[in-house]
Design a protein around this motif. Structure first.
Motif, short mmCIF file in Angstrom:
data_model
loop_
_atom_site.label_atom_id
_atom_site.label_comp_id
_atom_site.label_asym_id
_atom_site.label_seq_id
_atom_site.Cartn_x
_atom_site.Cartn_y
_atom_site.Cartn_z
N VAL A 92 0.87 -1.17 0.00
CA VAL A 92 0.00 0.00 0.00
C VAL A 92 0.91 1.22 0.00
CG1 VAL A 92 -1.78 1.29 1.22
CG2 VAL A 92 -1.82 -1.21 1.24
N TYR A 93 0.68 2.11 -0.94
CA TYR A 93 1.50 3.30 -1.08
C TYR A 93 0.76 4.50 -0.51
CZ TYR A 93 4.89 0.86 -3.96
OH TYR A 93 5.86 -0.01 -4.40
N TYR A 94 1.48 5.26 0.32
CA TYR A 94 0.90 6.42 0.99
C TYR A 94 1.63 7.69 0.58
CZ TYR A 94 -1.18 2.97 4.17
OH TYR A 94 -1.87 1.93 4.71
N CYS A 95 0.86 8.69 0.29
CA CYS A 95 1.41 10.02 0.04
C CYS A 95 1.59 10.73 1.39
CB CYS A 95 0.43 10.80 -0.84
SG CYS A 95 0.82 12.53 -1.06
N ASN A 96 2.68 11.45 1.51
CA ASN A 96 2.95 12.22 2.72
C ASN A 96 3.42 13.62 2.33
OD1 ASN A 96 5.47 13.14 4.57
ND2 ASN A 96 3.84 12.30 5.84
N THR A 97 2.88 14.63 2.99
CA THR A 97 3.34 15.98 2.72
C THR A 97 3.53 16.75 4.03
OG1 THR A 97 1.12 16.94 2.57
CG2 THR A 97 2.03 16.03 0.55
N LYS A 98 4.46 17.67 3.98
CA LYS A 98 4.68 18.60 5.09
C LYS A 98 3.93 19.88 4.73
CE LYS A 98 7.88 15.71 6.58
NZ LYS A 98 7.65 14.81 7.72
N ILE A 99 2.94 20.22 5.51
CA ILE A 99 2.10 21.37 5.18
C ILE A 99 2.09 22.36 6.33
CG2 ILE A 99 -0.27 22.11 4.70
CD1 ILE A 99 -0.67 19.48 3.22
N ARG A 100 2.22 23.60 5.94
CA ARG A 100 2.12 24.69 6.91
C ARG A 100 0.75 25.33 6.71
NH1 ARG A 100 6.75 29.41 7.44
NH2 ARG A 100 6.18 30.12 9.53
N ARG A 101 -0.12 25.14 7.67
CA ARG A 101 -1.50 25.60 7.49
C ARG A 101 -1.63 27.11 7.60
NH1 ARG A 101 -6.23 22.41 10.15
NH2 ARG A 101 -7.25 23.73 8.63
N ASP A 102 -0.69 27.69 8.37
CA ASP A 102 -0.77 29.14 8.59
C ASP A 102 0.64 29.64 8.81
OD1 ASP A 102 -2.94 31.39 9.59
OD2 ASP A 102 -1.03 31.55 10.67
N ILE A 103 0.89 30.89 8.50
CA ILE A 103 2.22 31.46 8.64
C ILE A 103 2.68 31.44 10.10
CG2 ILE A 103 1.43 33.84 8.92
CD1 ILE A 103 3.83 34.67 7.17
N ARG A 104 1.74 31.35 11.03
CA ARG A 104 2.08 31.42 12.44
C ARG A 104 2.39 30.06 13.05
NH1 ARG A 104 -3.42 34.39 13.79
NH2 ARG A 104 -4.00 32.88 12.18
N VAL A 105 2.26 28.99 12.27
CA VAL A 105 2.50 27.66 12.85
C VAL A 105 3.56 26.92 12.04
CG1 VAL A 105 0.16 27.54 13.72
CG2 VAL A 105 0.67 26.57 11.47
N TYR A 106 4.09 25.86 12.64
CA TYR A 106 5.08 25.04 11.97
C TYR A 106 4.40 24.04 11.02
CZ TYR A 106 8.36 26.80 15.46
OH TYR A 106 9.13 27.60 16.25
N GLU A 107 5.23 23.38 10.22
CA GLU A 107 4.72 22.35 9.33
C GLU A 107 4.22 21.14 10.13
OE1 GLU A 107 7.28 22.76 5.19
OE2 GLU A 107 8.03 21.45 6.78
N SER A 108 3.23 20.49 9.55
CA SER A 108 2.72 19.24 10.12
C SER A 108 2.68 18.19 9.03
CB SER A 108 1.31 19.43 10.69
OG SER A 108 1.31 20.35 11.75
N ASP A 109 2.69 16.94 9.46
CA ASP A 109 2.59 15.82 8.52
C ASP A 109 1.14 15.54 8.16
OD1 ASP A 109 5.37 14.05 9.80
OD2 ASP A 109 5.05 14.64 7.72
#
Length: 121
Positions: A92-109
């Motif tokens: 099973v292949y999973y996509c993963n991205t590091k996303i910053r939802r807002d300029i005030r927070v860090y990236e999340s998985d």
């Protein structure tokens, strides 16, 4: 709400090809590294390939020369072109991205829902 939608999995014979896609939707500030992981039955999830926002790529040794990761930043999409597929690529292949939802927070998985790739004769 951020969502990752994967497509492109399926069944193929050894030596065949498949192309996986993963598109990010929703509201966010930026997308960082995007990548693909896989998990075979009874095994741990492993990194297959990753690509930075600038296009720098990384591959697991087991897929070098056979898989190609790319991304279209305008479409918020990452691709995995898989050629010369082997039975041991079944997972099973999973996509993963590091996303910053807002300029005030860090990236999340963030993870996609997973798509099955089966390589068998």
């Amino acid at each position: 709400q951020v969502q990752l939608v994967e497509s492109g999995g399926g069944s193929v014979q050894p030596g065949g090809s498949l192309r996986l896609s993963c598109t990010v939707s929703g509201r966010f500030y930026s997308i960082g590294v995007m990548g693909w992981y896989r998990q075979a039955p009874g095994k741990q999830r492993e990194l297959v390939a990753g690509i930075s926002s600038g296009g720098t790529t990384h591959y697991a040794d087991s897929v070098k020369g056979r898989f190609t990761i790319s991304r279209d930043n305008a479409k918020n999409t990452v691709y995995l072109q898989m050629n010369s597929l082997k039975p041991e690529d079944t997972a099973v292949y999973y996509c993963n991205t590091k996303i910053r939802r807002d300029i005030r927070v860090y990236e999340s998985d963030y993870w996609g829902q997973g798509t099955q790739v089966t390589v068998s004769s």
